[in-house]
Every structure is written in C-alpha cells, then in structure tokens.
Design a protein around this motif. Structure first.
Motif, PDB file in Angstrom:
ATOM      1  N   VAL A  65       7.216 -21.612  -2.776  1.00 45.31           N
ATOM      2  CA  VAL A  65       7.324 -22.903  -2.102  1.00 45.31           C
ATOM      3  C   VAL A  65       6.116 -23.742  -2.479  1.00 45.31           C
ATOM      4  N   GLY A  66       6.341 -24.801  -3.232  1.00 45.73           N
ATOM      5  CA  GLY A  66       5.254 -25.685  -3.629  1.00 45.73           C
ATOM      6  C   GLY A  66       4.536 -25.204  -4.870  1.00 45.73           C
ATOM      7  N   GLY A  67       3.423 -25.878  -5.165  1.00 45.58           N
ATOM      8  CA  GLY A  67       2.650 -25.573  -6.355  1.00 45.58           C
ATOM      9  C   GLY A  67       3.022 -26.489  -7.505  1.00 45.58           C
ATOM     10  N   PRO A  68       2.108 -26.706  -8.461  1.00 42.07           N
ATOM     11  CA  PRO A  68       2.384 -27.578  -9.606  1.00 42.07           C
ATOM     12  C   PRO A  68       3.603 -27.096 -10.397  1.00 42.07           C
ATOM     13  N   ARG A  69       4.442 -28.023 -10.780  1.00 40.43           N
ATOM     14  CA  ARG A  69       5.701 -27.676 -11.432  1.00 40.43           C
ATOM     15  C   ARG A  69       5.482 -26.930 -12.756  1.00 40.43           C
ATOM     16  N   LEU A  70       4.558 -27.409 -13.592  1.00 36.32           N
ATOM     17  CA  LEU A  70       4.340 -26.778 -14.885  1.00 36.32           C
ATOM     18  C   LEU A  70       3.842 -25.353 -14.709  1.00 36.32           C
ATOM     19  N   ALA A 103       0.822  -1.206   0.000  1.00 36.94           N
ATOM     20  CA  ALA A 103       0.000   0.000   0.000  1.00 36.94           C
ATOM     21  C   ALA A 103       0.858   1.259   0.000  1.00 36.94           C
ATOM     22  N   ARG A 104       1.959   1.231   0.726  1.00 36.91           N
ATOM     23  CA  ARG A 104       2.822   2.416   0.790  1.00 36.91           C
ATOM     24  C   ARG A 104       3.494   2.700  -0.547  1.00 36.91           C
ATOM     25  N   LEU A 105       3.739   1.668  -1.341  1.00 37.20           N
ATOM     26  CA  LEU A 105       4.273   1.903  -2.686  1.00 37.20           C
ATOM     27  C   LEU A 105       3.266   2.671  -3.534  1.00 37.20           C
ATOM     28  N   VAL A 106       1.995   2.331  -3.412  1.00 38.05           N
ATOM     29  CA  VAL A 106       0.966   3.071  -4.137  1.00 38.05           C
ATOM     30  C   VAL A 106       0.897   4.505  -3.624  1.00 38.05           C
ATOM     31  N   ASP A 107       1.065   4.691  -2.315  1.00 41.50           N
ATOM     32  CA  ASP A 107       1.124   6.050  -1.759  1.00 41.50           C
ATOM     33  C   ASP A 107       2.196   6.890  -2.433  1.00 41.50           C
ATOM     34  N   ARG A 108       3.280   6.240  -2.805  1.00 38.98           N
ATOM     35  CA  ARG A 108       4.422   6.954  -3.376  1.00 38.98           C
ATOM     36  C   ARG A 108       4.261   7.201  -4.875  1.00 38.98           C
ATOM     37  N   GLY A 109       3.175   6.708  -5.478  1.00 33.74           N
ATOM     38  CA  GLY A 109       2.905   7.085  -6.852  1.00 33.74           C
ATOM     39  C   GLY A 109       2.771   5.977  -7.870  1.00 33.74           C
ATOM     40  N   VAL A 110       3.045   4.710  -7.491  1.00 28.97           N
ATOM     41  CA  VAL A 110       2.849   3.641  -8.472  1.00 28.97           C
ATOM     42  C   VAL A 110       1.366   3.306  -8.540  1.00 28.97           C
ATOM     43  N   VAL A 111       0.912   2.795  -9.672  1.00 27.87           N
ATOM     44  CA  VAL A 111      -0.499   2.415  -9.792  1.00 27.87           C
ATOM     45  C   VAL A 111      -0.699   0.929  -9.552  1.00 27.87           C
ATOM     46  N   VAL A 112       0.369   0.144  -9.713  1.00 32.95           N
ATOM     47  CA  VAL A 112       0.335  -1.288  -9.408  1.00 32.95           C
ATOM     48  C   VAL A 112       1.588  -1.631  -8.620  1.00 32.95           C
ATOM     49  N   ALA A 113       1.413  -2.235  -7.454  1.00 34.50           N
ATOM     50  CA  ALA A 113       2.540  -2.705  -6.642  1.00 34.50           C
ATOM     51  C   ALA A 113       2.396  -4.217  -6.485  1.00 34.50           C
ATOM     52  N   ALA A 114       3.380  -4.955  -6.966  1.00 34.00           N
ATOM     53  CA  ALA A 114       3.293  -6.406  -7.016  1.00 34.00           C
ATOM     54  C   ALA A 114       4.172  -7.055  -5.957  1.00 34.00           C
ATOM     55  N   ALA A 115       3.657  -8.109  -5.353  1.00 33.00           N
ATOM     56  CA  ALA A 115       4.474  -8.982  -4.513  1.00 33.00           C
ATOM     57  C   ALA A 115       5.100 -10.024  -5.434  1.00 33.00           C
ATOM     58  N   SER A 116       6.421 -10.029  -5.524  1.00 34.74           N
ATOM     59  CA  SER A 116       7.116 -10.809  -6.548  1.00 34.74           C
ATOM     60  C   SER A 116       7.861 -12.004  -5.961  1.00 34.74           C
ATOM     61  N   ARG A 117       7.552 -13.167  -6.508  1.00 34.32           N
ATOM     62  CA  ARG A 117       8.265 -14.391  -6.130  1.00 34.32           C
ATOM     63  C   ARG A 117       9.577 -14.542  -6.881  1.00 34.32           C
ATOM     64  N   TYR A 118       9.747 -13.791  -7.953  1.00 33.91           N
ATOM     65  CA  TYR A 118      10.828 -14.051  -8.883  1.00 33.91           C
ATOM     66  C   TYR A 118      11.911 -12.979  -8.907  1.00 33.91           C
ATOM     67  N   MET A 119      11.842 -12.017  -8.007  1.00 36.33           N
ATOM     68  CA  MET A 119      12.925 -11.045  -7.885  1.00 36.33           C
ATOM     69  C   MET A 119      13.841 -11.515  -6.764  1.00 36.33           C
ATOM     70  N   PRO A 120      15.052 -10.973  -6.666  1.00 35.11           N
ATOM     71  CA  PRO A 120      15.939 -11.357  -5.572  1.00 35.11           C
ATOM     72  C   PRO A 120      15.249 -11.193  -4.213  1.00 35.11           C
TER      73      PRO A 120
END
Length: 262
Positions: A127-132, A105-122
C-alpha cells in the motif's frame, strides 16, 4: 530467560515516533524476545524514548552501533549483538506488521535460514510507496523466484527472519542501504539452503516523504540480484566470491540511507 528471537530495529533520529512502533511490537510478540534499537550516535533523538520504555520492559535495549554509520552497518552490528538463535529485521516507521514477527521466527525454528515477509505472494499487498520503486521491486522478486528459485517472491523486502548462526557463518558484505535482505537470500540460494515466505501487507510510511536514492543504491541491489543465479557453491567458495564492499567513510550519517527500500 534467554530470548528466542532478537528483533533488530535500525533507527536514525526517530524521536518520540519510536514509542508507537515499540508499543505495538511489544504488545503483539508472544515469543520470548529482545528488541535491539540500534543507533549510530549517542545523541540520536530516539535514545531517550527507548530508555523510557526499557525502564519498564526489560526486553528493550538501545544499542550503539560501532561498525560504521548507516543502516547496513546497524543491522550487521545488531545481528552480531543478538542473543537469540533467530534474528528478525524490521523498520521503525510502522511499514511492517509486528504480528508477523513470531510467525517468521517459527519458520526459522522449522529449518529455513531465511524467512521473508512477502508483498508479492497470494495474500500479500503493498500500500503506497513510489511507483517506480514498487514496479522494480516486484519485477526483481518475481524474476528471482521464477528463474533463480530463491524461495520467496519478495527478496528485496527488509522484513525478514534469519537463522543467526547462518548469518554469522556467511557474513554480511553490504555496507550501505538495505540490500542485506537480498544479499542473504542470494547467499542462501547459492548454498542451496531453505528459504520460505509468508504473505504480508506493507504500508507506506505514515509521516514524511521517502527520499530513497535509486541511483545510489541500485548497484548494490544489482550485485546480489545477479549473484543469486548460478550453480551451488560450497561455504569456502561463497566466502571467496563475496568479499565485503569498501566501507563507506565515517562522518555524519545520511538520513536518506534510513529510508526503507522494499
């Protein structure tokens, strides 16, 4: 006090399991918030447990979705019903980390319109889930980040915060599944509006087995995947290019639609 963030949680017969999700969420959030538990039918087994918590915590309310059944319509309805300038979409099964709601939410406060929680960034992890499904999601996220410059390496993850005014302005065309997160990321990219990300650790559902139907939902994801590539669009041209899909027929909700997609 007007909430600063509206948390949208689409549910389908979660029953007593919703209590643990809500207790963690309410404990971890510090910003003034409302939590909208959006259900498709009055008899949903989630509702009595939500009302139990709502009786002691005014931040929580059960909201009946009238836009049509399924998670896409539930999310659309929840965002339209939100009172806050920031809307966060999260799942009811514990896969998302509620400690990150405030940070998104604070990222949106700072001006972004979409702030994503990313599993694939450093710093992120899945953890888990179908491999394909994991492989396809990772490939889609990284290719969009590198080639389309969408601003996040995890465009398909549903756990995102949005500028509520932005969503209402561009609209949501999706009517099935959870491709809304990809749709809104693609629209922000074509409008050249800022998208940002934070690392997250995503945990597979603790109970039950996922029934995600790849063949059923893939066309919607591919539509928005390819739409993210291209020249900058004006708001008017974006509206002309992204007419809503044909609504799914009403009737008994399909529980497989509520399986998280990430």
């Amino acid at each position: 006090m007007r909430p600063h963030v509206s948390v949208i949680v689409p549910v389908y017969n979660e029953g007593e399991a919703i209590l643990r999700c809500l207790e963690r969420m309410l404990r971890e959030m510090l910003l003034p918030a409302e939590v909208l538990i959006v259900h498709d039918m009055p008899e949903d087994t989630t509702v009595p447990y939500v009302e139990q918590i709502a009786g002691t915590d005014p931040r929580v309310r059960a909201v009946l979705n009238t836009y049509g059944r399924g998670p896409a319509n539930a999310i659309r309805f929840g965002i339209d019903a939100a009172l806050a300038p920031v809307a966060v979409v999260t799942m009811a099964d514990g896969c998302d980390d509620p400690r990150q709601i405030d940070e998104l939410a604070r990222l949106v406060d700072r001006g972004v319109v979409v702030a994503a929680a990313s599993r694939y960034m450093p710093g992120g992890q899945q953890v888990g889930g179908p491999r394909l499904k994991r492989l396809m999601s990772r490939w889609a996220g990284r290719s969009l980040y590198t080639l389309a410059r969408v601003g996040t390496r995890d465009a398909t993850n549903s756990f995102k915060a949005y500028d509520t005014a932005f969503v209402r302005e561009v609209g949501i065309s999706s009517r099935t599944g959870f491709e809304i997160g990809l749709e809104l990321t693609a629209k922000a990219t074509r409008l050249r509006l800022p998208v940002a990300e934070i690392p997250t650790i995503w945990l597979d559902r603790p109970l039950g087995e996922s029934h995600f139907d790849l063949g059923r939902f893939l066309p919607g994801y591919l539509r928005w995947y390819f739409f993210a590539y291209g020249r900058r669009l004006s708001q008017e041209k974006l509206a002309a290019r992204t007419a809503p899909a044909v609504p799914a027929p009403r009737g008994e909700p399909d529980s497989t639609e509520y399986e998280k997609t990430g």
